[in-house]
Write a protein that holds these residues in place. Structure first.
Motif, PDB file in Angstrom:
ATOM      1  N   LYS A   1       0.827  -1.208   0.000  1.00  0.00           N
ATOM      2  CA  LYS A   1       0.000   0.000   0.000  1.00  0.00           C
ATOM      3  C   LYS A   1       0.862   1.259   0.000  1.00  0.00           C
ATOM      4  O   LYS A   1       0.558   2.235  -0.684  1.00  0.00           O
ATOM      5  N   GLN A   2       1.946   1.216   0.784  1.00  0.00           N
ATOM      6  CA  GLN A   2       2.841   2.368   0.856  1.00  0.00           C
ATOM      7  C   GLN A   2       3.520   2.619  -0.482  1.00  0.00           C
ATOM      8  O   GLN A   2       3.654   3.766  -0.917  1.00  0.00           O
TER       9      GLN A   2
ATOM     10  N   GLN B   1       2.354   1.747  -3.417  1.00  0.00           N
ATOM     11  CA  GLN B   1       1.332   2.246  -4.333  1.00  0.00           C
ATOM     12  C   GLN B   1       1.050   3.725  -4.092  1.00  0.00           C
ATOM     13  O   GLN B   1       0.861   4.503  -5.040  1.00  0.00           O
ATOM     14  N   LYS B   2       1.063   4.095  -2.826  1.00  0.00           N
ATOM     15  CA  LYS B   2       0.814   5.494  -2.474  1.00  0.00           C
ATOM     16  C   LYS B   2       1.944   6.379  -2.981  1.00  0.00           C
ATOM     17  O   LYS B   2       1.706   7.482  -3.493  1.00  0.00           O
ATOM     18  N   GLN B   3       3.181   5.893  -2.847  1.00  0.00           N
ATOM     19  CA  GLN B   3       4.332   6.658  -3.310  1.00  0.00           C
ATOM     20  C   GLN B   3       4.322   6.792  -4.827  1.00  0.00           C
ATOM     21  O   GLN B   3       4.717   7.824  -5.375  1.00  0.00           O
TER      22      GLN B   3
ATOM     23  N   GLN C   1       1.645   6.848  -6.619  1.00  0.00           N
ATOM     24  CA  GLN C   1       0.513   7.705  -6.962  1.00  0.00           C
ATOM     25  C   GLN C   1       0.815   9.174  -6.704  1.00  0.00           C
ATOM     26  O   GLN C   1       0.257  10.055  -7.366  1.00  0.00           O
ATOM     27  N   GLN C   2       1.717   9.446  -5.762  1.00  0.00           N
ATOM     28  CA  GLN C   2       2.005  10.826  -5.371  1.00  0.00           C
ATOM     29  C   GLN C   2       2.488  11.689  -6.533  1.00  0.00           C
ATOM     30  O   GLN C   2       2.025  12.817  -6.700  1.00  0.00           O
TER      31      GLN C   2
END
Length: 232
Positions: free
Chosen positions: A165-166, A168-170, A172-173
């Motif tokens: 998840k982390q 993917q979040k990075q 997406q940023q």
């Protein structure tokens, strides 16, 4: 007994008088020599003597069993398991001896952190010899270790999901930052356009007011009535 204080008990049954197969005088001599070496912690020499006993008398259960112990002491667990299996699979072996072989198999599996398999081995040992308290103790220890192992696996899976998840979040940023940057730029452009429009409107009003003032001034000087004056 407090399970938190459990420690794994290593128990290698040793030196049973197994007489299921006829053995030669020479094989008995080698067994005795192997036992003496084993008692002195010289496990390699003990192994050699037990192997010689098996050469003289193949399928000699006592030699198989003690050879398994000597190999276990050398941490050659897979080799040791083969000789314990020879004892377990023999149809003529005494139940108590088979129980001891199963117990030692459980020790091997425990050392390899195969906790479920070790529990099964200890269970077989207890089935054949219900009075074996050390096998019962080790069974409970293996059960506790298996529970801990499963909990660790669950924690690792949760950590992996969190890391994914982390990541993917990075990933997406940068996309979000690019989108926000574009929106901010469009907003600034709109604000600038609105400001220019407002300035044009103010300039137009000022121009109209200036023209009106000049017109009134000229009309007054020429004596022409302004439409804004009352006609009495």
């Amino acid at each position: 007994m407090n399970m938190q204080r459990y420690k794994f008990l290593l128990l290698l049954f040793f030196g049973f008088s197994l007489t299921s197969h006829a053995q030669s005088v020479e094989s008995l001599k080698k067994i005795r020599e192997g036992n003496k070496a084993y008692e002195k912690n010289n496990y390699k020499e003990a192994e050699i003597n037990y192997r010689k006993a098996l050469e003289k008398t193949p399928n000699y259960l006592k030699a198989n069993f003690n050879l398994g112990n000597a190999l276990y002491k050398q941490k050659r667990y897979d080799d040791a398991a083969k000789y314990y299996q020879e004892v377990i699979s023999n149809p003529d072996v005494d139940k108590k001896i088979s129980s001891s072989a199963w117990h030692n198999m459980g020790n091997i599996l425990m050392s390899q952190e195969k906790f479920q398999e070790s529990m099964d081995a200890y269970k077989n040992s207890l089935y054949l010899n219900p009075k074996d308290e050390k096998a019962r103790y080790n069974y409970e220890y293996a059960r506790r270790k298996l529970k801990q192992q499963k909990q660790q696996q669950q924690n690792q899976q949760q950590d992996q999901k969190q890391d994914q998840k982390q990541d993917q979040k990075q990933k997406q940023q940068p996309q979000d930052q690019g989108k926000n940057k574009k929106e901010n730029k469009q907003k600034q452009q709109q604000q600038q356009q609105n400001k220019k429009d407002m300035e044009r409107q103010l300039n137009a009003l000022n121009q109209n007011e200036k023209k009106t003032t000049e017109k009134l001034k000229k009309e007054k000087q020429s004596g022409v009535k302004s439409k804004f004056e009352k006609d009495w």
